[in-house]
Design a protein around this motif. Structure first.
Motif, mmCIF file in Angstrom:
data_model
loop_
_atom_site.group_PDB
_atom_site.id
_atom_site.type_symbol
_atom_site.label_atom_id
_atom_site.label_comp_id
_atom_site.label_asym_id
_atom_site.label_seq_id
_atom_site.Cartn_x
_atom_site.Cartn_y
_atom_site.Cartn_z
ATOM 1 N N LEU A 67 0.878 -1.557 -0.323
ATOM 2 C CA LEU A 67 -0.065 -0.190 -0.387
ATOM 3 C C LEU A 67 0.712 1.055 0.267
ATOM 4 N N ARG A 68 2.283 1.209 0.456
ATOM 5 C CA ARG A 68 2.504 2.273 0.996
ATOM 6 C C ARG A 68 3.698 2.560 -0.645
ATOM 7 N N ARG A 69 3.809 1.813 -1.286
ATOM 8 C CA ARG A 69 4.883 1.796 -2.909
ATOM 9 C C ARG A 69 3.062 2.136 -4.202
ATOM 10 N N ALA A 70 2.264 1.946 -3.442
ATOM 11 C CA ALA A 70 1.320 2.623 -4.615
ATOM 12 C C ALA A 70 0.222 3.245 -3.755
ATOM 13 N N GLY A 71 0.689 4.327 -2.299
ATOM 14 C CA GLY A 71 0.717 5.747 -2.487
ATOM 15 C C GLY A 71 -0.501 5.279 -1.498
ATOM 16 N N LEU A 72 -0.697 4.341 -1.056
ATOM 17 C CA LEU A 72 -2.350 4.796 0.121
ATOM 18 C C LEU A 72 -1.471 4.678 1.365
ATOM 19 N N SER A 73 -2.463 5.250 2.502
ATOM 20 C CA SER A 73 -2.448 4.978 3.876
ATOM 21 C C SER A 73 -2.133 3.325 4.027
ATOM 22 N N PRO A 74 -1.185 2.737 4.999
ATOM 23 C CA PRO A 74 -1.349 1.425 5.052
ATOM 24 C C PRO A 74 -2.361 0.900 6.231
ATOM 25 N N THR A 75 -3.330 0.653 5.936
ATOM 26 C CA THR A 75 -4.336 0.880 7.483
ATOM 27 C C THR A 75 -5.176 -0.230 7.008
ATOM 28 N N GLN A 127 8.282 4.786 -11.478
ATOM 29 C CA GLN A 127 9.178 6.069 -12.389
ATOM 30 C C GLN A 127 9.561 7.647 -11.722
ATOM 31 N N ARG A 128 8.565 8.484 -10.568
ATOM 32 C CA ARG A 128 8.927 9.216 -10.145
ATOM 33 C C ARG A 128 9.923 9.085 -9.406
ATOM 34 N N LEU A 129 9.791 8.668 -8.195
ATOM 35 C CA LEU A 129 11.028 8.093 -7.579
ATOM 36 C C LEU A 129 12.661 7.968 -7.737
ATOM 37 N N VAL A 130 12.682 7.494 -9.553
ATOM 38 C CA VAL A 130 13.713 7.610 -9.886
ATOM 39 C C VAL A 130 14.088 8.246 -10.496
ATOM 40 N N SER A 131 13.000 8.637 -11.509
ATOM 41 C CA SER A 131 13.210 10.233 -12.114
ATOM 42 C C SER A 131 13.748 11.752 -11.198
ATOM 43 N N GLN A 132 13.632 11.666 -9.633
ATOM 44 C CA GLN A 132 14.164 12.775 -9.353
ATOM 45 C C GLN A 132 14.832 12.235 -8.444
ATOM 46 N N PRO A 167 9.426 12.462 1.360
ATOM 47 C CA PRO A 167 9.000 11.164 2.991
ATOM 48 C C PRO A 167 9.956 10.445 3.254
ATOM 49 N N ILE A 168 10.694 9.644 2.209
ATOM 50 C CA ILE A 168 11.717 9.036 2.074
ATOM 51 C C ILE A 168 12.579 9.476 2.868
ATOM 52 N N ALA A 185 19.772 3.485 8.251
ATOM 53 C CA ALA A 185 18.786 4.874 8.285
ATOM 54 C C ALA A 185 18.387 4.949 6.589
ATOM 55 N N LEU A 186 19.113 5.210 5.917
ATOM 56 C CA LEU A 186 17.895 5.368 4.520
ATOM 57 C C LEU A 186 17.677 3.861 4.157
ATOM 58 N N GLN A 187 18.613 2.675 4.066
ATOM 59 C CA GLN A 187 17.828 1.109 3.838
ATOM 60 C C GLN A 187 16.596 0.744 4.219
ATOM 61 N N HIS A 188 17.018 1.142 5.745
ATOM 62 C CA HIS A 188 15.286 1.447 6.512
ATOM 63 C C HIS A 188 14.401 2.042 6.102
ATOM 64 N N ALA A 189 14.518 3.239 5.557
ATOM 65 C CA ALA A 189 13.425 4.249 5.652
ATOM 66 C C ALA A 189 13.195 3.528 3.743
ATOM 67 N N ALA A 190 13.917 2.987 3.356
ATOM 68 C CA ALA A 190 13.184 3.200 1.935
ATOM 69 C C ALA A 190 12.919 1.783 1.090
ATOM 70 N N GLN A 191 13.498 0.770 2.860
ATOM 71 C CA GLN A 191 12.725 -1.033 2.731
ATOM 72 C C GLN A 191 11.011 -0.733 2.084
ATOM 73 N N SER A 192 10.639 -0.006 2.392
ATOM 74 C CA SER A 192 9.057 -0.539 1.641
ATOM 75 C C SER A 192 8.868 -0.755 0.477
ATOM 76 N N TYR A 193 9.761 0.431 -0.185
ATOM 77 C CA TYR A 193 9.634 0.434 -1.754
ATOM 78 C C TYR A 193 9.621 0.342 -2.222
ATOM 79 N N ARG A 194 11.029 -1.081 -2.738
ATOM 80 C CA ARG A 194 12.220 -1.616 -2.923
ATOM 81 C C ARG A 194 13.046 -1.214 -4.320
ATOM 82 N N LEU A 195 13.850 -0.012 -3.878
ATOM 83 C CA LEU A 195 14.049 0.992 -4.718
ATOM 84 C C LEU A 195 15.642 0.483 -4.373
ATOM 85 N N ARG A 196 16.274 0.155 -5.954
ATOM 86 C CA ARG A 196 17.133 0.229 -5.776
ATOM 87 C C ARG A 196 18.081 0.787 -5.728
#
Length: 303
Positions: A67-75, A127-132, A167-168, A185-196
Motif C-alpha cells: 500500500l505504501r508503494r502504491a501511495g495509499l495509507s497502510p491501514t 518512475q517518479r522516484l527514479v526521475s527525482q 518523505p523517504i 537509516a536510508l536502507q530502513h526508510a527505503a525498505q518498503s519501496y524496493r528502490l534499488r
C-alpha cells in the motif's frame, strides 16, 4: 450468438498475437539496450542485508509495504475501502443473474482490476522516484564539493526534494537523529519501496563514511547513468506503448462483452449456467480467454 461471439473473440486474439509477433523484430535492439542498462543498475553484486530483512517480513508488513508503494495509507481502512465496492458489485451481479457463481466471477474480476490499478500506481510512483534521484544526487555532489560532509550534504539536498521522494528522505533523517547511521537509516526508510537506486546510495554512503574516498565522483557517475537509463526507458515505452495498449484492449474485450451480455440480458444468458452445453461453452470460452490472454501477455512482455 454466443458461439459467434466466442469465435470472433478468438480470431481477434489470434490477430493481435500475429501483429505483436510481426512487430517484435523492429524493437529487439531497443529492448536489448534497455535491458543491458537496467541490469547494471537493478542487479546487485551480492545478496544484501536489506534483501534478507525484506524476505523475513511478516505478511501483514508486506501488505502495508504494498500500500505504501502504491501511495495509499497502510491501514485496514484502505483495504476495506478497496474491497467493499467489489463485494457490492458481486452481490448485485449475482442477484441480477440469479447465479451465485457469476457473483464470484465478478468479484474475481474486480480483485484483478484492483490489482492492476495498484500495480500501475506503484509503477508510476517508482518512475517518479527514479526521475527525482539524479537531481538529488547532483545537489549532494554540489554540497559535498564546497566542503560539507556527506551527512550534511544529504540533509541539505533533502530540503530541495519534492514528494514522493521527500518523505523517504525525511524518514531517513529522523532515524539518524535517533542515533542510527545514515546508510542504515536510508536502507530502513527505503525498505518498503524496493528502490534499488536508494539501496545503492546507502551502500555508497556507508562505504564513504567508514572508509573514505571520492564519493562525489561516484554519486555524479550514478546520476549521469540514471539519466541515461531513464531516457532509454522512455524511448522504449514510447515505441511499444501502442502495441501494449492494443494487447490490453483485445485481451479485455471478450470479458467486457460477456459481462455486458450477461447483465443486459440475464434471461438470455442464464441458461448458460444450467444447460450442460452452455457449461461446456463457458468452459471452452474461459480456456480460450486464458490461453489468448497468456499469449498476449508473453508477447507484450517480450517487446
Amino acid at each position: 450468438m454466443t458461439p459467434l461471439l466466442l469465435g470472433s473473440s478468438a480470431l481477434l486474439l489470434v490477430a493481435a498475437a500475429m501483429a505483436l509477433w510481426w512487430g517484435l523484430a523492429t524493437r529487439v535492439q531497443q529492448r536489448a539496450a534497455a535491458e543491458h542498462a537496467a541490469s547494471r543498475l537493478a542487479q546487485p553484486a551480492a545478496r544484501t542485508p536489506t534483501d534478507d530483512a525484506r524476505n523475513q517480513r511478516p505478511p501483514s508488513k508486506r501488505w502495508q509495504d504494498l500500500l505504501r508503494r502504491a501511495g495509499l495509507s497502510p491501514t485496514v481502512r484502505s483495504v476495506v475501502l478497496l474491497l467493499v465496492p467489489g463485494i457490492v458489485l458481486a452481490i448485485a451481479a449475482a442477484m441480477r443473474l440469479g447465479v451465485a457463481v457469476f457473483g464470484l466471477f465478478v468479484f474475481a474480476l474486480y480483485v484483478l482490476g484492483i490489482g492492476l490499478w495498484l500495480y500501475r500506481r506503484m509503477e508510476k510512483i517508482q518512475q517518479r522516484l527514479v526521475s527525482q534521484m539524479p537531481d538529488f544526487l547532483e545537489n549532494m555532489v554540489r554540497m559535498a564539493g564546497i566542503g560539507n560532509s556527506l551527512s550534511m550534504a544529504f540533509q541539505s539536498a533533502t530540503q530541495n526534494v519534492d514528494p514522493p521522494l521527500r518523505p523517504i528522505l525525511d524518514n531517513a533523517l529522523t532515524y539518524t537523529r535517533a542515533g542510527m547511521d545514515l546508510d542504515r537509516a536510508l536502507q530502513h526508510a527505503a525498505q518498503s519501496y524496493r528502490l534499488r537506486p536508494l539501496e545503492m546510495l546507502a551502500v555508497i554512503l556507508g562505504t564513504s563514511i567508514r572508509i573514505g574516498g571520492r564519493s562525489d565522483q561516484i554519486l555524479q557517475r550514478m546520476s549521469d547513468f540514471m539519466r541515461d537509463l531513464e531516457e532509454v526507458q522512455r524511448e522504449l515505452q514510447a515505441t511499444t506503448s501502442e502495441t501494449r495498449m492494443s494487447a490490453w484492449v483485445l485481451g479485455l474485450l471478450p470479458i467486457v462483452a460477456g459481462l455486458i451480455m450477461a447483465l443486459g440480458s440475464p434471461d438470455f444468458f442464464q441458461p448458460m449456467f444450467h444447460d450442460p452445453l452452455g457449461k461446456k461453452i463457458l468452459l471452452v470460452a474461459a480456456l480460450m480467454e486464458l490461453g489468448g490472454g497468456f499469449l498476449l501477455y508473453r508477447l507484450a512482455k517480450s517487446l
